[in-house]
Design an enzyme around this catalytic site. Sequence first.
Site, PDB file in Angstrom:
ATOM      1  N   ARG A  64     109.761  84.893  88.245  1.00 27.15           N
ATOM      2  CA  ARG A  64     109.465  83.457  88.370  1.00 27.15           C
ATOM      3  C   ARG A  64     109.559  82.959  89.812  1.00 27.15           C
ATOM      4  O   ARG A  64     109.956  81.820  90.054  1.00 27.15           O
ATOM      5  CB  ARG A  64     110.383  82.615  87.489  1.00 27.15           C
ATOM      6  CG  ARG A  64     110.122  82.752  86.006  1.00 27.15           C
ATOM      7  CD  ARG A  64     108.935  81.887  85.577  1.00 27.15           C
ATOM      8  NE  ARG A  64     108.573  82.152  84.192  1.00 27.15           N
ATOM      9  CZ  ARG A  64     109.083  81.475  83.165  1.00 27.15           C
ATOM     10  NH1 ARG A  64     109.915  80.499  83.357  1.00 27.15           N
ATOM     11  NH2 ARG A  64     108.708  81.777  81.943  1.00 27.15           N
ATOM     12  N   ARG A  68     108.121  76.262  89.632  1.00 24.24           N
ATOM     13  CA  ARG A  68     108.618  74.908  89.896  1.00 24.24           C
ATOM     14  C   ARG A  68     109.649  74.790  90.996  1.00 24.24           C
ATOM     15  O   ARG A  68     109.962  73.684  91.421  1.00 24.24           O
ATOM     16  CB  ARG A  68     109.160  74.310  88.595  1.00 24.24           C
ATOM     17  CG  ARG A  68     108.039  73.881  87.665  1.00 24.24           C
ATOM     18  CD  ARG A  68     108.559  73.438  86.330  1.00 24.24           C
ATOM     19  NE  ARG A  68     109.120  74.563  85.608  1.00 24.24           N
ATOM     20  CZ  ARG A  68     109.587  74.497  84.369  1.00 24.24           C
ATOM     21  NH1 ARG A  68     109.588  73.349  83.737  1.00 24.24           N
ATOM     22  NH2 ARG A  68     110.068  75.568  83.770  1.00 24.24           N
ATOM     23  N   ARG A  77      99.533  72.200  91.174  1.00 21.07           N
ATOM     24  CA  ARG A  77      99.494  72.116  89.711  1.00 21.07           C
ATOM     25  C   ARG A  77      99.296  70.690  89.193  1.00 21.07           C
ATOM     26  O   ARG A  77      99.073  70.495  88.001  1.00 21.07           O
ATOM     27  CB  ARG A  77     100.808  72.670  89.132  1.00 21.07           C
ATOM     28  CG  ARG A  77     100.840  74.154  88.815  1.00 21.07           C
ATOM     29  CD  ARG A  77     100.077  74.527  87.559  1.00 21.07           C
ATOM     30  NE  ARG A  77     100.262  73.605  86.456  1.00 21.07           N
ATOM     31  CZ  ARG A  77     101.305  73.588  85.648  1.00 21.07           C
ATOM     32  NH1 ARG A  77     102.256  74.459  85.777  1.00 21.07           N
ATOM     33  NH2 ARG A  77     101.400  72.697  84.680  1.00 21.07           N
ATOM     34  N   ASP A 113     100.820  84.010  82.191  1.00 20.10           N
ATOM     35  CA  ASP A 113     101.885  83.841  81.204  1.00 20.10           C
ATOM     36  C   ASP A 113     101.706  84.868  80.094  1.00 20.10           C
ATOM     37  O   ASP A 113     100.589  85.316  79.831  1.00 20.10           O
ATOM     38  CB  ASP A 113     101.889  82.431  80.616  1.00 20.10           C
ATOM     39  CG  ASP A 113     103.224  82.141  79.945  1.00 20.10           C
ATOM     40  OD1 ASP A 113     104.157  81.709  80.648  1.00 20.10           O
ATOM     41  OD2 ASP A 113     103.349  82.388  78.729  1.00 20.10           O
ATOM     42  N   TYR A 188     107.361  84.463  69.345  1.00 18.46           N
ATOM     43  CA  TYR A 188     106.719  83.148  69.483  1.00 18.46           C
ATOM     44  C   TYR A 188     105.697  82.921  68.376  1.00 18.46           C
ATOM     45  O   TYR A 188     105.539  81.807  67.878  1.00 18.46           O
ATOM     46  CB  TYR A 188     106.030  83.018  70.848  1.00 18.46           C
ATOM     47  CG  TYR A 188     106.991  82.799  71.998  1.00 18.46           C
ATOM     48  CD1 TYR A 188     107.746  81.635  72.093  1.00 18.46           C
ATOM     49  CD2 TYR A 188     107.143  83.760  72.997  1.00 18.46           C
ATOM     50  CE1 TYR A 188     108.629  81.432  73.147  1.00 18.46           C
ATOM     51  CE2 TYR A 188     108.018  83.564  74.057  1.00 18.46           C
ATOM     52  CZ  TYR A 188     108.754  82.396  74.126  1.00 18.46           C
ATOM     53  OH  TYR A 188     109.630  82.197  75.170  1.00 18.46           O
TER      54      TYR A 188
HETATM   55  O1  CP3 Z   1     106.492  84.074  89.183  1.00 18.53           O
HETATM   56  C1  CP3 Z   1     106.397  84.663  88.085  1.00 18.53           C
HETATM   57  O2  CP3 Z   1     107.351  85.248  87.531  1.00 18.53           O
HETATM   58  C2  CP3 Z   1     105.002  84.823  87.481  1.00 18.53           C
HETATM   59  C3  CP3 Z   1     104.586  84.074  86.418  1.00 18.53           C
HETATM   60  C4  CP3 Z   1     105.172  84.086  85.022  1.00 18.53           C
HETATM   61  C5  CP3 Z   1     105.172  82.908  84.238  1.00 18.53           C
HETATM   62  N1  CP3 Z   1     105.574  83.246  82.980  1.00 18.53           N
HETATM   63  C6  CP3 Z   1     104.750  81.589  84.702  1.00 18.53           C
HETATM   64  C7  CP3 Z   1     105.266  80.400  84.010  1.00 18.53           C
HETATM   65  C8  CP3 Z   1     105.655  85.119  84.233  1.00 18.53           C
HETATM   66  C9  CP3 Z   1     105.905  86.558  84.601  1.00 18.53           C
HETATM   67  C10 CP3 Z   1     105.893  84.556  82.932  1.00 18.53           C
HETATM   68  C11 CP3 Z   1     106.340  85.351  81.783  1.00 18.53           C
HETATM   69  C12 CP3 Z   1     106.902  84.652  80.622  1.00 18.53           C
HETATM   70  N2  CP3 Z   1     106.439  83.542  79.998  1.00 18.53           N
HETATM   71  C13 CP3 Z   1     108.011  85.130  79.913  1.00 18.53           C
HETATM   72  C14 CP3 Z   1     108.767  86.376  80.244  1.00 18.53           C
HETATM   73  C15 CP3 Z   1     109.690  86.153  81.376  1.00 18.53           C
HETATM   74  C16 CP3 Z   1     110.909  85.324  81.069  1.00 18.53           C
HETATM   75  O3  CP3 Z   1     111.052  84.268  81.699  1.00 18.53           O
HETATM   76  O4  CP3 Z   1     111.705  85.751  80.217  1.00 18.53           O
HETATM   77  C17 CP3 Z   1     108.242  84.243  78.848  1.00 18.53           C
HETATM   78  C18 CP3 Z   1     109.339  84.332  77.826  1.00 18.53           C
HETATM   79  C19 CP3 Z   1     107.227  83.245  78.900  1.00 18.53           C
HETATM   80  C20 CP3 Z   1     107.024  82.095  77.969  1.00 18.53           C
HETATM   81  C21 CP3 Z   1     107.184  80.824  78.704  1.00 18.53           C
HETATM   82  N3  CP3 Z   1     106.220  80.303  79.524  1.00 18.53           N
HETATM   83  C22 CP3 Z   1     108.330  79.972  78.793  1.00 18.53           C
HETATM   84  C23 CP3 Z   1     109.620  80.185  78.039  1.00 18.53           C
HETATM   85  C24 CP3 Z   1     108.022  78.932  79.679  1.00 18.53           C
HETATM   86  C25 CP3 Z   1     108.924  77.816  80.177  1.00 18.53           C
HETATM   87  C26 CP3 Z   1     108.642  76.504  79.583  1.00 18.53           C
HETATM   88  C27 CP3 Z   1     109.259  75.368  80.411  1.00 18.53           C
HETATM   89  O5  CP3 Z   1     108.520  74.468  80.790  1.00 18.53           O
HETATM   90  O6  CP3 Z   1     110.475  75.416  80.661  1.00 18.53           O
HETATM   91  C28 CP3 Z   1     106.703  79.155  80.123  1.00 18.53           C
HETATM   92  C29 CP3 Z   1     105.969  78.349  81.083  1.00 18.53           C
HETATM   93  C30 CP3 Z   1     105.805  78.938  82.425  1.00 18.53           C
HETATM   94  N4  CP3 Z   1     105.330  80.203  82.660  1.00 18.53           N
HETATM   95  C31 CP3 Z   1     106.057  78.297  83.667  1.00 18.53           C
HETATM   96  C32 CP3 Z   1     105.710  79.211  84.672  1.00 18.53           C
HETATM   97  C33 CP3 Z   1     105.732  78.997  86.149  1.00 18.53           C
HETATM   98  C34 CP3 Z   1     106.558  76.871  83.837  1.00 18.53           C
HETATM   99  C35 CP3 Z   1     105.419  75.935  83.573  1.00 18.53           C
HETATM  100  C36 CP3 Z   1     105.285  74.818  84.561  1.00 18.53           C
HETATM  101  O7  CP3 Z   1     105.417  75.013  85.772  1.00 18.53           O
HETATM  102  O8  CP3 Z   1     104.957  73.730  84.092  1.00 18.53           O
END
Ligand code: CP3
Length: 381
Positions: A64, A68, A77, A113, A188
């Site tokens: 990540r 954010r 974004r 994602d 999910y």
């Molecule tokens: O920088 C990185 O790591 C690359 C991008 C990345 C994202 N998601 C972007 C993202 C990666 C590798 C993921 C994988 C992902 N997505 C996982 C596995 C990794 C982990 O964290 O355990 C999981 C479980 C998800 C599912 C998911 N997507 C969740 C739980 C969330 C968070 C929701 C929230 O708003 O709190 C997301 C959204 C997400 N994926 C964001 C990002 C940058 C945040 C969205 C935003 O910026 O609005």
Amino acid sequence: MTACRYLLLLFLGTIKGMTSSPAMSAAGALATDHPLVDGRTADSPLITAYRGGKPSRRPVWFMRQAGRSLPEYLKVREGIAMLDSCLRPELASEITLQPVRRHDVDAGIFFSDIVIPLKLAGVGVDIVPGVGPVLDRPVRTAADVAALPQLTWEALEPIRQAVRLTVAELGRTPLIGFAGAPFTLAAYMVEGKPSRDHLGPRTMMHADPETWRALANWAADASGMFLQAQLEAGASAGQLFDSWAGSLGLADYTQFVAPASTRALDHVRHLGAPLIHFGTGTSELLVAMRDVGVDVVGVDYRLPLDEANRRLGGSVPLQGNIDPALLSAPWEILEAHVRAVIAAGAAAPGHVLNLGHGVPPETDPAVLTRVVELIHSISPE
Ligand code: CP3
């Protein structure tokens, strides 16, 4: 893995590579202008450490790292939904590059994602800010699974485009591709939303094992194709995220989950890029997670790396495991912790620094830059 099984997988992979992608070289492996093949990334600190060699500097990247915590991310974004941003190749590429420019990390992690393969297959899914992935309709019965649309190779074109744009900018810095492991993805899908205990999928694997297997295999193929698209388009390594595997006991993991994770990676083994497997709360699962057939095991913040290495019998390089909570601690405390992680990692046959889970959104990005500087200042010997 036994030599026999490895050769069989290699053989099957080669046939698959030859049939699925006409742009491939004759061996069905990566194209000759791929960064891992044409000399750009094969000797990079990251790939060297993943392969158990001696890197010229200590490699570090952060799960990540895009997202954010970065003001430049919030800016680009603005007004664009999360999953839409993943499907605009220029934007996904720019977001991937932002933390590499800012922090001088040793890898980019492709901005996307784990639910993107669902979306591209035509499953109704969205990411609700502050919540996470939410499906229009949970997948709970044999009929639900049978009705799932199949992901096609063509639908993955925006992913390949974004990866191509990104590696053209990254030069000698490797791009890491990723996919969600079948359990995390299926969790999910069954719950229809994030959950703490994952009761739905854990009930299903025992109460209706046939439906569970069909769902896990669907998720394995979707994730496997997603990762294959990234690797073939230019990513130099691939990480399988089984973020929620820690909710499983070893017996359930081995019987109901590991075969599907193996199947997901069967889509990409023949490409020869290093494969990493990471989950949280997985201290008791590390050996089983290695045995799905990966080169590197990612360790969360709960288990010191010397103990993780002991459990794995010194068999693979490790990735991890700075506690994300300490990113908000006073610098002296964080620095001592990073040094302790490096000392514990010295036991393993290779070590790539990372966090024990993702960057918390409230992290001061200047702290991440300083952590990278500290890690790079410590000689890799
Ligand atoms: O920088 C990185 O790591 C690359 C991008 C990345 C994202 N998601 C972007 C993202 C990666 C590798 C993921 C994988 C992902 N997505 C996982 C596995 C990794 C982990 O964290 O355990 C999981 C479980 C998800 C599912 C998911 N997507 C969740 C739980 C969330 C968070 C929701 C929230 O708003 O709190 C997301 C959204 C997400 N994926 C964001 C990002 C940058 C945040 C969205 C935003 O910026 O609005």
